[in-house]
Design an enzyme around this catalytic site. Sequence first.
Site, PDB file in Angstrom:
ATOM      1  CE  LYS A   1      -1.556  -7.368   4.709  1.00 39.37           C
ATOM      2  NZ  LYS A   1      -0.874  -6.192   4.114  1.00 39.37           N
TER       3      LYS A   1
ATOM      4  CB  THR B   1      -0.952  -0.003   1.212  1.00 41.14           C
ATOM      5  OG1 THR B   1      -1.777  -1.163   1.157  1.00 41.14           O
ATOM      6  CG2 THR B   1      -1.835   1.232   1.233  1.00 41.14           C
TER       7      THR B   1
ATOM      8  CE1 TYR C   1      -0.413  -9.476   2.258  1.00 42.68           C
ATOM      9  CE2 TYR C   1       1.395  -8.011   1.703  1.00 42.68           C
ATOM     10  CZ  TYR C   1       0.057  -8.331   1.640  1.00 42.68           C
ATOM     11  OH  TYR C   1      -0.810  -7.523   0.946  1.00 42.68           O
TER      12      TYR C   1
END
Length: 344
Positions: free
Chosen positions: A164, A45, A135
């Site tokens: 995650k 992000t 992740y």
Amino acid sequence: MDQGCFTALVTPFNESGDLDREGFEQLIDFQIENGITGILATGTTGESPTFKWKEHDLVIALAARQAKGKCLCIAGTGSNNTAEALTGTGHAVKEGVDAVLLADPYYNGPSSLEIRKEYYETVAREYPGVEVIPYIIPGRTGAQMLPQDLALLAESCPNVTSVKEATGSLENMKLTREFCGKDFKILSGDDGLVYDIMTDPAVKACGSFSVMSNIVPGFMTEMVSLINKGKPEEARLLQEKLTPLLDLVGVTTQEESKFGPVSCRARNPLPLKTMMQILGMPSGPCRKPLGRMTRKGLDIVLAAMKKVQSRTPELFEPIQKAFNVDIDERINNPEYHVGLWYDY
């Protein structure tokens, strides 16, 4: 890693594409003031794939220093090159981060076994004093460490106690819970699934890495907290208010080209940064190759923002106070939307 809500923090750039340090500090202050559990610097992000390593290290250093003693700081240090991941993690550890987040290696396509042995285990054993968070996001990486290998990794490396999860697959998450045990922490990587996987008894996620908490950190944190406190109905009501925003993490439109129809997907962080620019928050444009939304995409974003502002204006009130902006004016005045879209 503790339960709670962690913001996958946007990196603001100026028009020339350089880091907006003042804006970055303002965004971190905004997160802290609104009670976020922690921030993730240099995640996807935050457009980490576009960073030079010098920039990568600088952003982590700035975030770690500003967050210290106020909220947790996690650094994204993954790579498709284990040697780079080791170097990046080493720098983050020196800056005193609370944890590092490593996405599965992208593009070069290692197996789940290779990802565990030649990547996560290598980093976790080199830096046993810091929490290492895998992740799992195969839609971005084209590879995936499977729940079986995640469980083996957690058994062999005491500093791997959470994940995650962004597979979008409830079955995958259920296997993670089954194999990794009741104390292993599953954190959602999909804003739209946070409520579902936290309340699903076969998954029992304990929090999230959130995109939209860049805009509504207090409300995302409250929703996660309510579920963890055993108040799912109160959380559900809040989730319903947030849904118009959560649905904007990715925006897909059907466009017309001279050669026929084209599906155009604006992926995170493009819709988010578009919203932040409209709202008057530090953001700036995305770095290339990300660019702009289509006009249809922008219209979808604006419609959702107008819906939120008319029905639940309290969601945007913290932005209005923190950044001294008029939300109604910025959403409804086309002057603030110039240059935010392409004509196909």
